[in-house]
Design a protein around this motif. Sequence first.
Motif, short mmCIF file in Angstrom:
data_model
loop_
_atom_site.label_atom_id
_atom_site.label_comp_id
_atom_site.label_asym_id
_atom_site.label_seq_id
_atom_site.Cartn_x
_atom_site.Cartn_y
_atom_site.Cartn_z
N PRO A 173 0.84 -1.21 0.00
CA PRO A 173 0.00 0.00 0.00
C PRO A 173 0.87 1.26 0.00
CG PRO A 173 0.10 -0.93 2.20
CD PRO A 173 0.83 -1.89 1.30
N ALA A 174 0.93 1.93 -1.12
CA ALA A 174 1.81 3.09 -1.27
C ALA A 174 1.05 4.40 -1.31
CB ALA A 174 2.66 2.94 -2.53
N TRP A 175 -0.26 4.34 -1.60
CA TRP A 175 -1.10 5.53 -1.67
C TRP A 175 -2.46 5.18 -1.07
CZ3 TRP A 175 1.33 3.33 -5.93
CH2 TRP A 175 2.42 4.03 -6.44
N ALA A 176 -3.32 6.19 -0.98
CA ALA A 176 -4.69 5.93 -0.53
C ALA A 176 -5.61 7.00 -1.11
CB ALA A 176 -4.79 5.93 0.99
N LEU A 177 -6.81 6.58 -1.43
CA LEU A 177 -7.89 7.51 -1.75
C LEU A 177 -8.72 7.69 -0.49
CD1 LEU A 177 -9.16 6.22 -5.22
CD2 LEU A 177 -7.54 8.07 -4.75
N SER A 178 -9.23 8.90 -0.28
CA SER A 178 -10.05 9.12 0.91
C SER A 178 -11.14 10.14 0.62
CB SER A 178 -9.20 9.58 2.10
OG SER A 178 -8.53 10.80 1.82
N LEU A 179 -12.14 10.13 1.48
CA LEU A 179 -13.25 11.07 1.44
C LEU A 179 -13.37 11.75 2.79
CD1 LEU A 179 -15.92 8.70 -0.18
CD2 LEU A 179 -14.83 10.65 -1.34
N THR A 180 -13.71 13.02 2.81
CA THR A 180 -14.02 13.69 4.07
C THR A 180 -15.30 14.49 3.92
OG1 THR A 180 -12.83 15.77 3.64
CG2 THR A 180 -11.57 13.95 4.61
N GLY A 181 -15.98 14.69 5.04
CA GLY A 181 -17.21 15.47 5.04
C GLY A 181 -17.78 15.55 6.44
N ILE A 182 -18.96 16.14 6.54
CA ILE A 182 -19.58 16.28 7.85
C ILE A 182 -20.20 14.95 8.28
CG2 ILE A 182 -19.99 18.74 7.54
CD1 ILE A 182 -22.91 18.07 6.91
N GLU A 183 -20.38 14.79 9.58
CA GLU A 183 -20.83 13.51 10.15
C GLU A 183 -22.13 13.02 9.52
OE1 GLU A 183 -21.87 11.63 14.56
OE2 GLU A 183 -21.11 13.68 14.37
N ALA A 184 -23.05 13.93 9.27
CA ALA A 184 -24.36 13.52 8.74
C ALA A 184 -24.27 12.85 7.39
CB ALA A 184 -25.28 14.74 8.64
N ARG A 185 -23.20 13.12 6.65
CA ARG A 185 -23.02 12.54 5.32
C ARG A 185 -22.39 11.14 5.38
NH1 ARG A 185 -25.26 14.44 0.79
NH2 ARG A 185 -23.33 14.22 -0.44
N PHE A 186 -21.98 10.72 6.58
CA PHE A 186 -21.35 9.42 6.74
C PHE A 186 -22.18 8.54 7.69
CE2 PHE A 186 -18.13 12.05 4.99
CZ PHE A 186 -17.25 11.22 4.31
N SER A 187 -23.47 8.53 7.47
CA SER A 187 -24.37 7.75 8.32
C SER A 187 -24.10 6.26 8.17
CB SER A 187 -25.82 8.04 7.93
OG SER A 187 -26.07 7.57 6.61
N ARG A 188 -24.56 5.50 9.14
CA ARG A 188 -24.34 4.05 9.12
C ARG A 188 -24.91 3.43 7.83
NH1 ARG A 188 -23.22 0.45 13.07
NH2 ARG A 188 -23.49 2.06 14.65
N ASP A 189 -26.06 3.93 7.37
CA ASP A 189 -26.69 3.37 6.17
C ASP A 189 -25.91 3.71 4.90
OD1 ASP A 189 -28.69 2.29 7.70
OD2 ASP A 189 -30.10 3.94 7.36
N ARG A 190 -25.22 4.85 4.90
CA ARG A 190 -24.53 5.29 3.69
C ARG A 190 -23.10 4.76 3.59
NH1 ARG A 190 -22.36 10.88 1.50
NH2 ARG A 190 -22.76 10.59 -0.73
N ARG A 191 -22.50 4.41 4.70
CA ARG A 191 -21.09 4.01 4.69
C ARG A 191 -20.78 2.84 3.76
NH1 ARG A 191 -20.48 3.69 10.99
NH2 ARG A 191 -21.63 5.62 11.38
N PRO A 192 -21.62 1.79 3.70
CA PRO A 192 -21.30 0.70 2.77
C PRO A 192 -21.20 1.17 1.31
CG PRO A 192 -22.92 -0.03 4.36
CD PRO A 192 -22.78 1.46 4.55
N GLU A 193 -22.06 2.09 0.91
CA GLU A 193 -22.01 2.60 -0.46
C GLU A 193 -20.75 3.43 -0.68
OE1 GLU A 193 -23.12 3.66 -4.43
OE2 GLU A 193 -23.45 1.95 -3.08
N LEU A 194 -20.40 4.28 0.29
CA LEU A 194 -19.17 5.06 0.18
C LEU A 194 -17.96 4.14 0.15
CD1 LEU A 194 -19.90 8.00 2.65
CD2 LEU A 194 -19.98 8.06 0.15
#
Length: 254
Positions: free
Chosen positions: A215-236
């Motif tokens: 693992p030499a690099w990584a892609l990541s996402l950031t945002g506010i807590e409401a955008r990372f709900s338990r239901d949405r995390r699998p899709e992200l």
Amino acid sequence: MTTVPGTQVIGRVAAVLRAVSVAMPRGLGTSAVATATGLSRPTAHRLLSSLAAEGFLDHDPLTGRWVPGPELYLLGSVAAERYDITGLARPIVRSLAEATGESAFLSARRGDETVCLLREDGSFPIRSHVLYEGIRFPLGVASAGLAILAFLPDPTVEAYLESTDLAAFGDSHSPRRLRTRIAETRAAGWSINPGLLVEGSWGMGAAVFDASGQPAWALSLTGIEARFSRDRRPELGRLLLEHAHRLTQALRGR
């Protein structure tokens, strides 16, 4: 243990250059460089002046701040032919931002740190500003660094956890808790940072692998807590893994 002559000076010079580069575009004053590097102010000033004389730094006499100089640009241009993957990665990072609506990033492993190389903002109007191009974090701290750390070989992970003190980032980064989060990351395939750096600012990451499978690099996402709900995390997580795989395959095909 044998000490290589001059290593202390080289280490100090490297620390000064990193401190100045991380502070871009505003640069740093001499006292701030001394604080960031743990050097005395006279020592920091001497190194800064010497680096400026060689063209590696510039000094703004009006603000008193130091910024990277033309020699760094020229050397970086040469090194970019081997190390720069941003041209290949940018469309994939942009696609990730468009697919999720969140801010998407590419970070690279550099020793025991990650360095943010690219940022692409999505359509959602509220953004987290914890990450920006050039910022560094120790492995295991931000979501990108956790994603990379989790997929390193076990002996490497254990040696890192035993030798690195991340207490400055809070109890959530103790070796015991990091081992738990590493196990969770390996099980899911992607990492999550539930507001551990800045309250309310969440992140998720997925590792990108080099030709040797490291693992030499990584892609990541950031945002506010409401955008990372338990239901949405699998899709992200699915989108992160999909884009990380695309980049891994593109890098292997270079």
